[in-house]
Design an enzyme around this catalytic site. Structure first.
Site, PDB file in Angstrom:
ATOM      1  N   THR A   5       0.856  -1.182   0.000  1.00 41.44           N
ATOM      2  CA  THR A   5       0.000   0.000   0.000  1.00 41.44           C
ATOM      3  C   THR A   5       0.892   1.232   0.000  1.00 41.44           C
ATOM      4  O   THR A   5       2.120   1.125  -0.020  1.00 41.44           O
ATOM      5  CB  THR A   5      -0.908   0.022   1.247  1.00 41.44           C
ATOM      6  OG1 THR A   5      -0.115   0.362   2.398  1.00 41.44           O
ATOM      7  CG2 THR A   5      -1.572  -1.329   1.472  1.00 41.44           C
ATOM      8  N   CYS A   6       0.280   2.410   0.070  1.00 41.35           N
ATOM      9  CA  CYS A   6       1.097   3.623   0.083  1.00 41.35           C
ATOM     10  C   CYS A   6       1.897   3.739   1.376  1.00 41.35           C
ATOM     11  O   CYS A   6       2.897   4.461   1.429  1.00 41.35           O
ATOM     12  CB  CYS A   6       0.226   4.862  -0.105  1.00 41.35           C
ATOM     13  SG  CYS A   6      -1.012   5.106   1.188  1.00 41.35           S
ATOM     14  N   ASP A  40      -7.543   3.568   9.887  1.00 39.34           N
ATOM     15  CA  ASP A  40      -7.832   3.629   8.450  1.00 39.34           C
ATOM     16  C   ASP A  40      -8.333   2.268   7.992  1.00 39.34           C
ATOM     17  O   ASP A  40      -7.584   1.291   7.952  1.00 39.34           O
ATOM     18  CB  ASP A  40      -6.569   4.019   7.681  1.00 39.34           C
ATOM     19  CG  ASP A  40      -6.842   4.302   6.206  1.00 39.34           C
ATOM     20  OD1 ASP A  40      -7.951   3.992   5.747  1.00 39.34           O
ATOM     21  OD2 ASP A  40      -5.945   4.826   5.527  1.00 39.34           O
ATOM     22  N   GLY A  86      -6.759  10.664 -11.959  1.00 37.97           N
ATOM     23  CA  GLY A  86      -6.867   9.306 -11.428  1.00 37.97           C
ATOM     24  C   GLY A  86      -8.137   9.128 -10.623  1.00 37.97           C
ATOM     25  O   GLY A  86      -8.366   9.858  -9.651  1.00 37.97           O
ATOM     26  N   VAL A  87      -8.979   8.166 -11.023  1.00 36.49           N
ATOM     27  CA  VAL A  87     -10.248   7.948 -10.311  1.00 36.49           C
ATOM     28  C   VAL A  87     -10.380   6.498  -9.846  1.00 36.49           C
ATOM     29  O   VAL A  87     -11.437   5.898  -9.910  1.00 36.49           O
ATOM     30  CB  VAL A  87     -11.463   8.370 -11.172  1.00 36.49           C
ATOM     31  CG1 VAL A  87     -11.439   9.855 -11.437  1.00 36.49           C
ATOM     32  CG2 VAL A  87     -11.523   7.589 -12.487  1.00 36.49           C
TER      33      VAL A  87
END
Length: 408
Positions: free
Chosen positions: A56-57, A117, A192-193
């Site tokens: 992940t980020c 989160d 970016g969607v």
């Protein structure tokens, strides 16, 4: 793929996260879908057969069974731009029960850069699904992940750990609010969607009340769909330069392996706030050096603290208590599973014993003709299983089971 082991001492996690590495370092070890596929294709050559990768980020972690932790790290790094030596210098690793506990904490959002989160749950599901489809998830991992997801759901339902609205995308909204006292006349470009992009767009509409937003996506139809849903505009990718020039605020959530927004797009275009929500970075690093350009990345966004986060921190003890219950349940299953071979052997022996001519002589009149042999064998096995969970004396229980069966 080799023989799968379920000895808990051979289960590891090794990874890096936001606590010791910045986004630039993490981007070197981020795993895209293509890299994940390549990594799994290399796993047999590394003598690995049960694993999954969570990227992940905020983190890149590999979970699985191995002879040692470097075996897993070597496989991970073979599919990234970073090297194993660098990775091992900055990585953390856990083994056995500690590795299991770590996964439970991660899935509940307790180990997230923004506490609570809940997006991590979907990311874990996707990571494991991909590994399962490629036959890298055996009975142990399957049961572990199911327990982990159940625990995460219990934490979400029974605590306020994920209460309120706080995520990387919402942190971007807070940052915009703190930067602009008045957003009247400001135009926003969102590139970016995907999941983060969609959440960011909705947050801008809901919390900023903005409609002067243009969406650009590699697949134009996806941008058009979200635009129709939220009442904002969209444009094609070949119009990127035009809308970069027009925008006061640019958010990038493209999740590409190479930068999507280049310094050349921004050069000479005046003052811009550029927020990069992507890992690896999808805004060219040199853009930060341009006059008038303020470039913010996910690490800076995640420093934002508010009352919601303080309330969440107060829920951590309650969440950890729930996790302990689920870990105990999983470890009970694991302990029971270790005894399955012995229980099967006893069952076979008892069935052989029942058909033996000596059985009637040994049993005497303690078992009536109406007793069901299978039911009695199962009762004996259930009792044996209970004792084996409580005491590690398999051989003694084996003998006791036979005596119980003969005695009726």
């Amino acid at each position: 793929m080799g023989t799968r082991t379920t000895d808990i001492s051979g289960f590891y996690v090794v990874g890096i996260n936001y606590k010791k590495t910045d986004a630039a370092i993490r981007s070197q070890f981020a795993i895209s879908n293509e890299q994940y596929s390549h990594l799994l294709s290399l796993a047999p050559a590394h003598h690995l057969s049960e694993l999954f990768v969570l990227s992940t980020c905020n983190r890149t972690e590999i979970y699985g069974f191995a002879d040692n932790v470097r075996q897993l790290a070597g496989l991970l790094c073979s599919a990234t731009t970073g090297d194993t030596s660098t990775f091992m210098e900055i990585a953390y690793s856990k083994r056995g029960a500690e590795a299991i506990e770590h996964l439970f904490l991660v899935s509940a959002g307790i180990d997230s850069q923004i506490l609570g989160d809940y997006e991590i749950v979907g990311q874990i599901k996707q990571a494991v699904k991909f590994a399962r489809e490629n036959r890298f998830v055996g009975a142990f991992l399957d049961r572990l992940v199911n327990c982990v997801l159940q625990a995460s759901k219990s934490v979400k339902n029974q605590t306020e750990l994920s209460g309120g609205t706080v995520s990387v995308s919402f942190a971007a909204i807070q940052y915009i609010r703190s930067t602009f006292a008045d957003l009247t006349g400001k135009h926003i470009l969102l590139i970016g969607v995907g999941k983060i992009g969609r959440n960011t767009c909705r947050n801008m509409v809901d919390y900023l009340g903005m409609r002067d937003i243009t969406l650009i996506n590699r697949t134009e139809a996806s941008a058009a769909e979200l635009a129709a849903e939220t009442g904002v505009g969209y444009a094609s990718l070949d119009q990127l330069s035009t809308y970069v020039n027009k925008a006061d605020i640019i958010l990038v959530a493209t999740n590409a392996e190479e930068p999507t927004l280049m310094a050349s797009h921004l050069e000479g275009q005046g003052e811009k706030l550029v927020i990069d929500l992507s890992i690896p970075f999808n805004v060219e690093k040199s853009a930060a050096l341009l006059p008038g350009v303020t470039l913010v990345n996910v690490d800076e966004l995640s420093k934002i603290k508010d009352e919601t986060l303080q309330r969440r921190e107060a829920e951590v003890p309650k969440a950890k208590a729930i996790i302990v219950e689920h870990i105990t349940e999983f470890m009970d299953w694991y302990a029971m599973r270790k005894h399955v071979p012995v229980l099967k052997a006893v069952k076979t022996k008892l069935k052989e014993l029942h058909t033996s001519p000596l059985y009637g002589q040994l049993a005497g009149e303690t078992m009536s003709a109406t007793d069901d042999a299978d039911q009695q064998i199962q009762r004996v096995l259930n009792g044996m299983a209970t004792r084996m969970r409580q005491h590690n004396q398999g051989g003694c229980h084996y003998i006791q089971a036979i005596n119980e069966y003969i005695g009726g």
